[in-house]
Design an enzyme around this catalytic site. Structure first.
Site, PDB file in Angstrom:
ATOM      1  CB  SER A  73     -11.637 -11.401  -1.283  1.00  0.00           C
ATOM      2  OG  SER A  73     -11.934 -10.087  -1.531  1.00  0.00           O
ATOM      3  N   GLY A 101       2.671   4.435   1.221  1.00  0.00           N
ATOM      4  CA  GLY A 101       3.263   5.098   2.558  1.00  0.00           C
ATOM      5  C   GLY A 101       3.860   3.886   3.440  1.00  0.00           C
ATOM      6  CB  VAL A 102       4.219   0.441   3.357  1.00  0.00           C
ATOM      7  CG1 VAL A 102       2.793   0.201   3.562  1.00  0.00           C
ATOM      8  CG2 VAL A 102       4.422   0.053   1.962  1.00  0.00           C
ATOM      9  N   GLY A 103       6.893   2.576   2.742  1.00  0.00           N
ATOM     10  CA  GLY A 103       8.283   2.672   2.461  1.00  0.00           C
ATOM     11  C   GLY A 103       8.955   1.903   1.331  1.00  0.00           C
ATOM     12  N   PRO A 114       0.859  -1.222   0.078  1.00  0.00           N
ATOM     13  CG  PRO A 114      -0.733  -1.509   1.765  1.00  0.00           C
ATOM     14  CD  PRO A 114       0.718  -1.875   1.058  1.00  0.00           C
ATOM     15  CE  LYS A 162      -8.863  -9.873   1.136  1.00  0.00           C
ATOM     16  NZ  LYS A 162      -9.414 -11.071   0.607  1.00  0.00           N
TER      17      LYS A 162
END
Length: 819
Positions: free
Chosen positions: A693, A371-373, A369, A736
Site C-alpha cells: 500500500s 482494544g476494539v472488543g 486492532p 486508513k
C-alpha cells in the site's frame, strides 16, 4: 387338548357313584402314582368319605381355571381318572398329604352331580371309558423312540430315578406307555388334559413323544445356562476372595491406598458415564491393566492418570440452550456500542443455528486492532447463547503438542489445550474463543497452526484425535470463535476454514460514546466512587481521546479514565472533595494525566521536500506513516530503514525502478542514480510495517527529493505502483481513512479501483474529507506535489497534456528505448 365331548350313550353300564375331588393345575393319569397336598374343605371331606365307604376309590378331575375356589360343573373337565387312595397323612396345619394311584379313565355327567351326606363334598356318577390297544411295526417304532428319548431325558433330569425309567420302559402298550410317561413331564396341565382325553393310543403316544422331545431340548438349554451361571459365580467368588486377600495384605503392610478399590471406583464411574462405545471399551482395558499393575510401578501412575482424564471429559454432556435472537441482539447492544455490521453478521449466524439446531459451516474469525472488543464480543455471544465461555490464548504458542497433546510415552504427558479446556468447563458445547490466532509461530517442535486445521474444520472435527487420548473426540458441537489483529500472518489453509468478520477501529465520536456510556461508569464502580463524586465533561473526554491516546480501540482510553478515577479517589480519601464532586474539564486534565502524550494532529506544519504522508494498516489499526527520502552524493546505493516488511521493501524498489524508467520525463539524466545515494526511511521503527500500500507514497517522496519539490502537508495517500506507473488497489481502506481523519488530514488519494470500498466508510468521515481517486502516478504527482508550475514537474512533455494512460506509457517507453 383333543376336544373331548361327553357322550351320553356310553352311560349304559359299568357306572359307579363316587366322591369327586377337583385338582388345580394337576392331571391324574391311569396307572400312575402321585402324592398331593389337599387343603380345601370339600376335597378333604371327599377323601374322608372315599376312605370310609367306597373302597378308598375317588374320582379326580382337573379344573379349567386354577383360580376358582369352589368350582361348579361348568368349571371342570368332562374326563378324569378313577383313583385309589393308598396312604393319607394329616399335617399339623390342617392339610393332609394323600398318595393316589390312578386306576382308569372315566367320564361323568354334570346332571348326576349331587352333594354328599353333610353337603360339603360332591358325588358324581362316572363311567369307565374303554381303551383300545394297537400293535404293529409303526407302534413298535414309536414305542422304541419314546423309550430311547425317555432314557436321554433321564440322563438330563436327575430327579427321574433309573428304576422309574426301567419300569416305564418295560411297558409295551402305546396307550399305557403314554400314560406312564406324561406325569413325569413338566408340561402345562391343559396339554396333559388333552393327552388324557385322547382315546386313540397311537395319537396319544405321538403327542407324548412330542412333549418329551420338547422337554429334552428345554432341559439341555437349562443345563447349559446353569453351567454358565455356575462358572461365572465361581469366577466372581474367586475374584472376590482374592480381592479380599489383597485388601488384607495391604492392610497388614500398612498401605493406605488400595489399588483394587481405586479400580473399582473407576469402573463405577465408567458405568455412570455417557460416552462412545470405543472409548468405553478402551477405558475398560486400561482399568483391567491397572488391576494387574503393581502400585509401585511407574506405569501404574501413567495408566491411572489416563483413565482419570477419560472419565473427567464431558464426552456427551451438552448444555441446554434456548436461543432467543431478540434477547441476543439486546445483549450485544448492551455490551458494545457501534459495530453494526459485525453484530448483524453474528445475529444472522445465530438465527441460522436456531433453525437447523446445529450449523455445519465456517468458524467465525474476528479480525481487528487491539482494544476494539473482539474477545468481549465473543463473551457476549456466549452469554446470548446461554453457553459456557472458554478462552484459550494462542499468542506465542510454538509447540504443536500444545494443541494436539503429548503421546503417553513421554514423561509428564498431557492432552492438548483444547481437551484440557473442555475438562475444565464440563460441557461439550461451549463457546470456545481461540485468542490471538495470528501470533502462533513455527519452530523445530512443529507447526501449531497446522494442528488447528483439524480443530477448525467442520468436516473433520467430529472425530478430532488428540495424541494423548488416542481416541476420536467430537468437537463439532462447539461454537469456535477466533480473534486476530491481522490476517497476513495467518496461513491461508487456516484462513480458508474461517469466516472473516472485520472489526475496524472506532471514530472519535464512537470512542466518546463508549467512554461516557461504558468505561466511565465501570471505572467509577471499580474505584469505589459514585456518579455524584466525579463527572467528566464531553470536551475533556474528547481531549483524552485526541491528546492522551493514539489507538484504534479503547484500551488506552480506559487506562486514562482509570487514572483520573484514581486521582479523584485519593483526593476523596484525603477529604479534598469539592462541593458538588469533582467535575473534570479540559483545563483540569494536565493535573490528572500530566502533559499530553500526543500531538493534536499528524500533519506537518508546512510542505517539505522529501517528506510525504502515507496511510498503512498495521496491527494497531490504521496509521499515518511519514516517509522520508534523503539524497546524498554517492555511487548509487539505496538504503531502506524503518522496520519495513518484505512487501514494502519490494514496493520501494519498484518505485525506484519506475523513476529510473521515467527519468527523461522528469528532466533527470538517464544515469542520475549512479552519482547519488538514496536513503528511504519510515520513522517510528518500533511499529512493524508491511503490505502492498506504500508504492505511490515512496515514489512521490523520491520524486520530491530528486526534483526538490515539496509535498503537500495536508494530503495523505495509499496505493501500490507498477513499473509503468499504474496505481493498483489496496486493502484496509476504512481503517486508513479513519487514521487520516484522526490525524486531521482532510484530503486523501486512493486508487480508483477502491471506490467500491468507500461504502464501508462512515458517512461522517466522508463528509469531512476530499477523496481523490487516481489511476496513474502522473495524477498522484499533479495532486500531491506543491508545484504551481506543472512544466517544471513534467519538463519532458507538455505540461497541459492529460495524464498518460497505461497504453500510452508503454508506447512512450518503447520510443524512449528506440531513441
Amino acid at each position: 387338548m383333543s376336544g373331548f365331548t361327553f357322550d351320553s350313550n356310553r352311560f349304559a353300564a359299568e357306572t359307579i357313584r363316587l366322591p369327586m375331588m377337583s385338582l388345580r393345575e394337576v392331571v391324574m393319569f391311569p396307572r400312575s402314582i402321585a402324592p398331593l397336598f389337599v387343603g380345601r374343605e370339600a376335597s378333604i371331606k371327599a377323601i374322608e368319605q372315599a376312605v370310609a365307604a367306597h373302597d378308598k376309590k375317588i374320582f379326580l378331575v382337573a379344573q379349567r381355571s386354577p383360580e376358582t375356589e369352589k368350582p361348579t360343573s361348568e368349571d371342570l373337565f368332562e374326563m378324569g381318572t378313577v383313583s385309589k387312595i393308598l396312604q393319607m397323612l394329616r399335617l399339623p396345619d390342617g392339610t393332609i398329604k394323600v398318595l393316589f394311584e390312578g386306576l382308569y379313565r372315566a367320564e361323568w355327567e354334570s346332571e348326576t352331580m349331587t352333594m354328599g351326606e353333610d353337603a360339603n363334598y360332591p358325588m358324581v356318577t362316572v363311567r369307565r371309558v374303554p381303551e383300545e390297544e394297537t400293535h404293529g411295526p409303526e407302534s413298535d417304532a414309536l414305542i422304541r423312540a419314546t423309550q430311547e428319548s425317555l432314557e436321554h431325558y433321564g440322563r438330563i433330569n436327575k430327579k427321574l430315578a433309573p428304576e422309574t425309567i426301567l419300569a416305564i420302559n418295560s411297558i409295551t402298550s402305546p396307550g399305557r406307555l403314554a400314560d406312564a410317561v406324561m406325569p413325569h413331564l413338566k408340561v402345562d396341565y391343559i396339554k396333559k388334559q388333552g393327552v388324557l382325553e385322547e382315546l386313540e393310543p397311537m395319537r396319544r403316544l405321538e403327542e407324548t413323544y412330542a412333549f418329551l422331545q420338547g422337554e429334552i431340548e428345554i432341559s439341555s438349554i437349562e443345563k447349559r445356562i446353569k453351567n454358565r451361571v455356575k462358572q461365572q459365580m465361581e469366577k466372581n467368588q474367586k475374584e472376590y476372595y482374592l480381592n479380599e486377600q489383597i485388601k488384607a495384605i495391604n492392610k497388614e503392610m500398612g498401605r493406605e491406598d488400595d489399588p483394587g478399590a481405586e479400580a473399582a471406583e473407576f469402573e463405577k464411574r465408567l458405568e455412570e458415564k455417557n460416552m462412545p462405545e470405543e472409548a468405553r471399551e478402551k477405558t475398560l482395558r486400561e482399568i483391567k491393566k491397572l488391576r494387574q499393575t503393581p502400585p509401585s510401578s511407574a506405569e501404574y501412575t501413567v495408566v491411572r492418570n489416563y483413565v482419570e482424564w477419560i472419565l473427567d471429559l464431558p464426552w456427551q454432556v451438552y448444555q441446554d440452550t434456548d436461543l432467543d435472537i431478540l434477547a441476543a441482539e439486546e445483549i450485544l447492544n448492551t455490551d458494545h456500542y457501534g459495530l453494526e455490521k459485525p453484530k448483524e453478521r453474528i445475529l444472522e449466524y445465530l438465527a441460522v443455528q436456531k433453525l437447523v439446531d446445529r450449523i455445519k459451516g465456517p468458524i467465525l474469525c474476528l479480525v481487528g486492532p487491539p482494544g476494539v472488543g473482539k474477545t468481549s464480543l465473543a463473551k457476549s455471544i456466549a452469554r446470548a447463547m446461554g453457553r459456557e465461555f472458554v478462552r484459550l490464548s494462542l499468542g506465542g504458542v510454538r509447540d504443536e503438542a500444545e494443541i494436539r497433546g503429548h503421546r503417553r510415552t513421554y514423561v509428564g504427558a498431557l492432552p492438548g489445550k483444547i481437551i484440557q479446556s473442555l475438562k475444565r468447563v464440563k460441557f461439550n458445547n461451549p463457546v470456545f474463543c481461540l485468542d490471538e490466532v495470528d501470533k502462533m509461530s513455527t519452530d523445530f517442535r512443529g507447526d501449531p497452526s497446522s494442528a488447528l486445521l483439524e480443530v477448525l474444520d467442520p468436516e473433520q472435527n467430529y472425530a478430532y484425535s488428540d495424541h494423548y487420548l488416542d481416541l476420536d473426540y467430537d468437537l463439532s458441537k462447539i461454537f469456535f470463535i477466533t480473534t486476530a489483529n491481522s490476517l497476513h500472518s495467518i496461513p491461508l489453509p487456516l484462513q480458508d476454514r474461517m469466516e472473516i468478520i472485520r472489526i475496524p477501529g472506532y471514530l472519535e465520536t464512537e470512542k466518546a460514546q463508549i467512554g461516557g456510556r461504558f468505561l466511565l461508569p465501570k471505572n467509577i464502580e471499580q474505584h469505589g466512587l459514585t456518579p455524584e463524586n466525579i463527572q467528566l465533561t464531553d470536551e475533556a473526554m474528547l481531549t483524552i481521546i485526541r491528546r492522551y491516546t493514539r489507538e484504534a480501540g479503547v484500551r488506552n482510553l480506559e487506562r486514562e479514565i482509570a487514572s483520573v478515577c484514581r486521582k479523584a479517589a485519593r483526593k476523596l480519601v484525603e477529604g479534598k472533595e469539592p462541593e458538588g464532586g469533582f467535575v473534570v474539564d479540559t483545563a483540569d486534565l494536565e493535573g490528572y494525566l500530566g502533559v499530553p502524550k500526543h500531538r493534536h494532529g499528524e500533519m506537518e506544519p508546512a510542505p517539505k521536500v522529501g517528506l510525504c504522508t502515507g496511510m498503512a494498516y498495521t496491527e494497531v489499526g490504521g496509521e499515518l506513516l511519514m516517509v522520508e527520502v534523503a539524497i546524498m552524493p554517492g555511487s548509487g546505493k539505496v538504503e531502506i530503514t524503518g522496520k519495513l516488511g518484505d512487501v514494502m521493501q519490494e514496493s520501494a524498489r519498484a518505485a525506484l525502478s519506475y523513476l529510473r524508467s521515467r527519468s527523461g520525463l522528469y528532466g533527470l539524466k538517464p544515469d542520475f542514480h549512479k552519482e547519488i545515494d538514496i536513503h528511504i526511511h519510515v520513522p517510528e521503527g518500533a511499529i512493524p510495517k508491511d503490505g502492498p500500500s506504500a508504492g505511490i507514497t515512496l515514489a512521490t517522496t523520491m520524486i520530491s527529493a530528486l526534483l526538490n519539490l515539496p509535498v503537500r502537508n495536508d494530503i495523505a495517500m495509499t496505493g501500490e505502483i507498477t513499473l509503468r506507473g499504474r496505481v493498483l488497489p489496496i486493502g484496509g481502506l476504512r481503517e486508513k481513512l479513519l487514521a487520516a481523519h484522526r490525524g486531521l488530514i482532510r484530503t486523501v488519494i486512493i486508487p480508483a479501483e477502491n471506490e467500491k470500498d468507500l461504502k464501508d466508510v462512515p458517512e461522517a468521515i466522508l463528509k469531512d474529507m476530499e477523496v481523490i481517486k487516481v489511476e496513474s502516478m502522473d495524477e498522484v504527482l499533479s495532486k500531491a506535489l506543491a508545484c504551481e508550475d506543472q512544466a517544471r514537474l513534467f519538463c519532458g512533455r507538455d505540461a497541459n497534456a492529460a495524464p498518460l494512460s497505461d497504453s500510452l506509457l508503454k508506447e512512450e517507453y518503447r520510443l524512449e528505448q528506440r531513441h
